[in-house]
Motif scaffolding. Structure first.
Motif, short mmCIF file in Angstrom:
data_model
loop_
_atom_site.label_atom_id
_atom_site.label_comp_id
_atom_site.label_asym_id
_atom_site.label_seq_id
_atom_site.Cartn_x
_atom_site.Cartn_y
_atom_site.Cartn_z
N ASN A 249 106.12 40.84 40.85
CA ASN A 249 105.16 40.12 40.02
C ASN A 249 105.34 40.51 38.55
OD1 ASN A 249 104.00 39.03 42.37
ND2 ASN A 249 102.58 40.75 42.56
N SER A 250 104.77 39.71 37.68
CA SER A 250 104.83 39.98 36.23
C SER A 250 106.26 40.27 35.79
CB SER A 250 103.91 41.16 35.89
OG SER A 250 102.59 40.91 36.28
N LEU A 251 107.16 39.43 36.21
CA LEU A 251 108.58 39.66 35.92
C LEU A 251 108.88 39.59 34.43
CD1 LEU A 251 110.05 37.78 38.95
CD2 LEU A 251 110.59 40.13 38.35
N LYS A 252 109.83 40.40 34.02
CA LYS A 252 110.24 40.49 32.63
C LYS A 252 111.72 40.16 32.53
CE LYS A 252 107.09 44.43 32.02
NZ LYS A 252 107.00 45.87 31.62
N PRO A 253 112.18 39.72 31.37
CA PRO A 253 113.62 39.45 31.22
C PRO A 253 114.49 40.65 31.58
CG PRO A 253 112.42 38.48 29.40
CD PRO A 253 111.42 39.29 30.20
N GLU A 254 114.00 41.84 31.34
CA GLU A 254 114.79 43.04 31.66
C GLU A 254 114.88 43.31 33.16
OE1 GLU A 254 112.22 42.84 29.49
OE2 GLU A 254 111.00 44.67 29.53
#
Length: 124
Positions: free
Chosen positions: A84-89
């Motif tokens: 969840n709350s995925l980030k580009p990194e």
């Protein structure tokens, strides 16, 4: 040896969610601690999350703690990673792996069986 196949990767926008699956076959799945690793372009493979034989103990890299959840079902010989709350990194190839060792297993060399990987891409 246990054979592992990952699925569920894909392209998602930042803030979104993905659920990765790892299906096992071969030797008794319940005899293995399981883990997720990832490898981003130009970087070394790194530990993401792990789970004990019974599923009672889970542990995470600091970078994903509070956002990712690892789980398993020994009867289904399957493991999952809810992201969840995925980030580009978080963009990387994600691998599931099996280890015969007890206790928290966070180092790559302690895992003897690996899947082929599934690509996760998070756009900004």
């Amino acid at each position: 040896q246990v054979q592992l196949v990952e699925s569920g990767g894909g392209l998602v926008q930042a803030g979104g969610s993905l659920r990765l699956s790892c299906a096992a076959s071969g030797r008794a799945f319940s005899n293995y601690a399981m883990g997720w690793f990832r490898q981003a372009p130009g970087k070394e493979r790194e530990f993401v999350a792990g789970i004990s034989w019974t599923g009672a103990v889970t542990y995470y890299a600091d970078s994903v703690k509070g956002r990712f959840t690892i789980s398993r079902d020994n009867a289904k010989q399957s493991m999952w990673l809810q992201m969840n709350s995925l980030k580009p990194e978080d963009t990387a190839i994600y691998y599931c792996a099996a280890s015969p060792r007890l206790g928290p297993v966070t180092t790559e060399r302690d895992y003897g069986s690996w899947g082929q990987g599934t690509q996760v891409t998070v756009s900004s």
